[in-house]
Write a protein that holds these residues in place. Structure first.
Motif, PDB file in Angstrom:
ATOM      1  N   VAL A  44       0.844  -1.200   0.000  1.00 26.69           N
ATOM      2  CA  VAL A  44       0.000   0.000   0.000  1.00 26.69           C
ATOM      3  C   VAL A  44       0.879   1.250   0.000  1.00 26.69           C
ATOM      4  O   VAL A  44       0.606   2.200  -0.742  1.00 26.69           O
ATOM      5  CB  VAL A  44      -0.978  -0.010   1.200  1.00 26.69           C
ATOM      6  N   GLU A  45       1.937   1.249   0.802  1.00 26.67           N
ATOM      7  CA  GLU A  45       2.850   2.391   0.805  1.00 26.67           C
ATOM      8  C   GLU A  45       3.455   2.620  -0.578  1.00 26.67           C
ATOM      9  O   GLU A  45       3.537   3.751  -1.049  1.00 26.67           O
ATOM     10  CB  GLU A  45       3.968   2.185   1.830  1.00 26.67           C
ATOM     11  N   THR A  46       3.871   1.545  -1.231  1.00 24.94           N
ATOM     12  CA  THR A  46       4.446   1.658  -2.577  1.00 24.94           C
ATOM     13  C   THR A  46       3.426   2.251  -3.546  1.00 24.94           C
ATOM     14  O   THR A  46       3.756   3.147  -4.344  1.00 24.94           O
ATOM     15  CB  THR A  46       4.936   0.282  -3.065  1.00 24.94           C
ATOM     16  N   ALA A  47       2.191   1.784  -3.481  1.00 24.38           N
ATOM     17  CA  ALA A  47       1.137   2.309  -4.354  1.00 24.38           C
ATOM     18  C   ALA A  47       0.873   3.787  -4.059  1.00 24.38           C
ATOM     19  O   ALA A  47       0.681   4.589  -4.986  1.00 24.38           O
ATOM     20  CB  ALA A  47      -0.148   1.492  -4.192  1.00 24.38           C
ATOM     21  N   GLN A  48       0.884   4.161  -2.785  1.00 24.25           N
ATOM     22  CA  GLN A  48       0.662   5.560  -2.423  1.00 24.25           C
ATOM     23  C   GLN A  48       1.798   6.451  -2.935  1.00 24.25           C
ATOM     24  O   GLN A  48       1.552   7.561  -3.425  1.00 24.25           O
ATOM     25  CB  GLN A  48       0.517   5.701  -0.909  1.00 24.25           C
ATOM     26  N   LEU A  49       3.025   5.981  -2.830  1.00 20.90           N
ATOM     27  CA  LEU A  49       4.160   6.753  -3.346  1.00 20.90           C
ATOM     28  C   LEU A  49       4.092   6.888  -4.865  1.00 20.90           C
ATOM     29  O   LEU A  49       4.349   7.965  -5.414  1.00 20.90           O
ATOM     30  CB  LEU A  49       5.479   6.116  -2.908  1.00 20.90           C
ATOM     31  N   ASP A  50       3.730   5.808  -5.549  1.00 18.46           N
ATOM     32  CA  ASP A  50       3.576   5.860  -7.010  1.00 18.46           C
ATOM     33  C   ASP A  50       2.477   6.848  -7.396  1.00 18.46           C
ATOM     34  O   ASP A  50       2.642   7.649  -8.326  1.00 18.46           O
ATOM     35  CB  ASP A  50       3.252   4.478  -7.574  1.00 18.46           C
ATOM     36  N   SER A  51       1.367   6.805  -6.678  1.00 18.28           N
ATOM     37  CA  SER A  51       0.270   7.734  -6.932  1.00 18.28           C
ATOM     38  C   SER A  51       0.721   9.172  -6.705  1.00 18.28           C
ATOM     39  O   SER A  51       0.387  10.076  -7.488  1.00 18.28           O
ATOM     40  CB  SER A  51      -0.917   7.407  -6.016  1.00 18.28           C
ATOM     41  N   GLY A  52       1.515   9.392  -5.666  1.00 18.63           N
ATOM     42  CA  GLY A  52       2.027  10.729  -5.385  1.00 18.63           C
ATOM     43  C   GLY A  52       2.873  11.266  -6.527  1.00 18.63           C
ATOM     44  O   GLY A  52       2.783  12.444  -6.879  1.00 18.63           O
ATOM     45  N   GLU A  53       3.690  10.405  -7.114  1.00 15.71           N
ATOM     46  CA  GLU A  53       4.509  10.827  -8.258  1.00 15.71           C
ATOM     47  C   GLU A  53       3.626  11.224  -9.440  1.00 15.71           C
ATOM     48  O   GLU A  53       3.887  12.227 -10.119  1.00 15.71           O
ATOM     49  CB  GLU A  53       5.460   9.712  -8.662  1.00 15.71           C
ATOM     50  N   GLN A  54       2.593  10.449  -9.693  1.00 12.67           N
ATOM     51  CA  GLN A  54       1.688  10.752 -10.805  1.00 12.67           C
ATOM     52  C   GLN A  54       0.921  12.043 -10.555  1.00 12.67           C
ATOM     53  O   GLN A  54       0.762  12.876 -11.461  1.00 12.67           O
ATOM     54  CB  GLN A  54       0.721   9.596 -11.030  1.00 12.67           C
ATOM     55  N   VAL A  55       0.447  12.232  -9.333  1.00  8.26           N
ATOM     56  CA  VAL A  55      -0.288  13.453  -8.996  1.00  8.26           C
ATOM     57  C   VAL A  55       0.626  14.665  -9.099  1.00  8.26           C
ATOM     58  O   VAL A  55       0.228  15.717  -9.601  1.00  8.26           O
ATOM     59  CB  VAL A  55      -0.925  13.341  -7.593  1.00  8.26           C
ATOM     60  N   LEU A  56       1.871  14.529  -8.649  1.00  9.17           N
ATOM     61  CA  LEU A  56       2.829  15.629  -8.756  1.00  9.17           C
ATOM     62  C   LEU A  56       3.046  16.024 -10.215  1.00  9.17           C
ATOM     63  O   LEU A  56       3.033  17.210 -10.558  1.00  9.17           O
ATOM     64  CB  LEU A  56       4.163  15.245  -8.107  1.00  9.17           C
ATOM     65  N   ALA A  57       3.201  15.036 -11.075  1.00  8.90           N
ATOM     66  CA  ALA A  57       3.383  15.331 -12.503  1.00  8.90           C
ATOM     67  C   ALA A  57       2.149  16.041 -13.067  1.00  8.90           C
ATOM     68  O   ALA A  57       2.273  17.026 -13.821  1.00  8.90           O
ATOM     69  CB  ALA A  57       3.665  14.048 -13.276  1.00  8.90           C
ATOM     70  N   GLY A  58       0.976  15.573 -12.687  1.00  7.05           N
ATOM     71  CA  GLY A  58      -0.261  16.207 -13.152  1.00  7.05           C
ATOM     72  C   GLY A  58      -0.414  17.623 -12.623  1.00  7.05           C
ATOM     73  O   GLY A  58      -0.822  18.538 -13.357  1.00  7.05           O
ATOM     74  N   ALA A  59      -0.084  17.836 -11.352  1.00 10.19           N
ATOM     75  CA  ALA A  59      -0.191  19.173 -10.759  1.00 10.19           C
ATOM     76  C   ALA A  59       0.779  20.141 -11.427  1.00 10.19           C
ATOM     77  O   ALA A  59       0.428  21.291 -11.703  1.00 10.19           O
ATOM     78  CB  ALA A  59       0.081  19.096  -9.255  1.00 10.19           C
ATOM     79  N   ARG A  60       1.975  19.653 -11.710  1.00  4.39           N
ATOM     80  CA  ARG A  60       2.946  20.515 -12.399  1.00  4.39           C
ATOM     81  C   ARG A  60       2.449  20.899 -13.786  1.00  4.39           C
ATOM     82  O   ARG A  60       2.638  22.038 -14.230  1.00  4.39           O
ATOM     83  CB  ARG A  60       4.296  19.824 -12.488  1.00  4.39           C
ATOM     84  N   ALA A  61       1.812  19.961 -14.473  1.00  2.00           N
ATOM     85  CA  ALA A  61       1.269  20.250 -15.808  1.00  2.00           C
ATOM     86  C   ALA A  61       0.158  21.298 -15.729  1.00  2.00           C
ATOM     87  O   ALA A  61       0.105  22.224 -16.550  1.00  2.00           O
ATOM     88  CB  ALA A  61       0.756  18.966 -16.456  1.00  2.00           C
ATOM     89  N   VAL A  62      -0.708  21.172 -14.737  1.00  4.24           N
ATOM     90  CA  VAL A  62      -1.792  22.154 -14.568  1.00  4.24           C
ATOM     91  C   VAL A  62      -1.203  23.526 -14.253  1.00  4.24           C
ATOM     92  O   VAL A  62      -1.625  24.534 -14.825  1.00  4.24           O
ATOM     93  CB  VAL A  62      -2.776  21.705 -13.457  1.00  4.24           C
ATOM     94  N   LEU A  63      -0.234  23.565 -13.356  1.00  3.94           N
ATOM     95  CA  LEU A  63       0.364  24.848 -12.985  1.00  3.94           C
ATOM     96  C   LEU A  63       1.127  25.492 -14.143  1.00  3.94           C
ATOM     97  O   LEU A  63       1.223  26.719 -14.220  1.00  3.94           O
ATOM     98  CB  LEU A  63       1.296  24.662 -11.781  1.00  3.94           C
ATOM     99  N   ALA A  64       1.655  24.684 -15.038  1.00  2.00           N
ATOM    100  CA  ALA A  64       2.395  25.212 -16.188  1.00  2.00           C
ATOM    101  C   ALA A  64       1.463  25.697 -17.295  1.00  2.00           C
ATOM    102  O   ALA A  64       1.905  26.392 -18.210  1.00  2.00           O
ATOM    103  CB  ALA A  64       3.335  24.141 -16.735  1.00  2.00           C
TER     104      ALA A  64
END
Length: 103
Positions: A44-64
């Motif tokens: 579960v921790e691994t999945a949460q960390l992977d999800s965090g990476e994906q969300v970070l990439a998406g948030a950066r795209a929105v902010l850009a």
């Protein structure tokens, strides 16, 4: 969810990466890091960390994107806050499991 709320109430309990239905922390007491529940928590921790990476990439795209609307920014911030809470919980849990050296 503050760091003090996440601290293990008793010595060798592991803070799990999920909460009770009413939002209270869950802890695991086991003699083995390889028990079924420990391994599930690791997954579960691994999945949460992977999800965090994906969300970070998406948030950066929105902010850009200068044309991103309020809805997109709110969604990105909401998901980012959720992931940050999960990742802080993982950090507290893992930090509590680091062996302490005596001075």
């Amino acid at each position: 969810m503050s760091t003090s709320e996440q601290a293990s109430p008793v010595g060798d309990l592991r803070l799990l990466p999920w909460t009770t239905p009413d939002g209270r922390p869950c802890y695991l007491s086991t003699d083995s890091d390889h028990s079924k529940l420990s391994l599930l928590a690791d997954d579960v921790e691994t999945a949460q960390l992977d999800s965090g990476e994906q969300v970070l990439a998406g948030a950066r795209a929105v902010l850009a994107d200068p044309k991103a609307g309020e809805g997109a920014v709110r969604f990105a911030l909401t998901r980012s806050a959720e992931c940050l809470a999960e990742i802080l919980r993982i950090a507290v849990s893992r930090g509590a499991r680091i062996p302490r050296s005596e001075p």
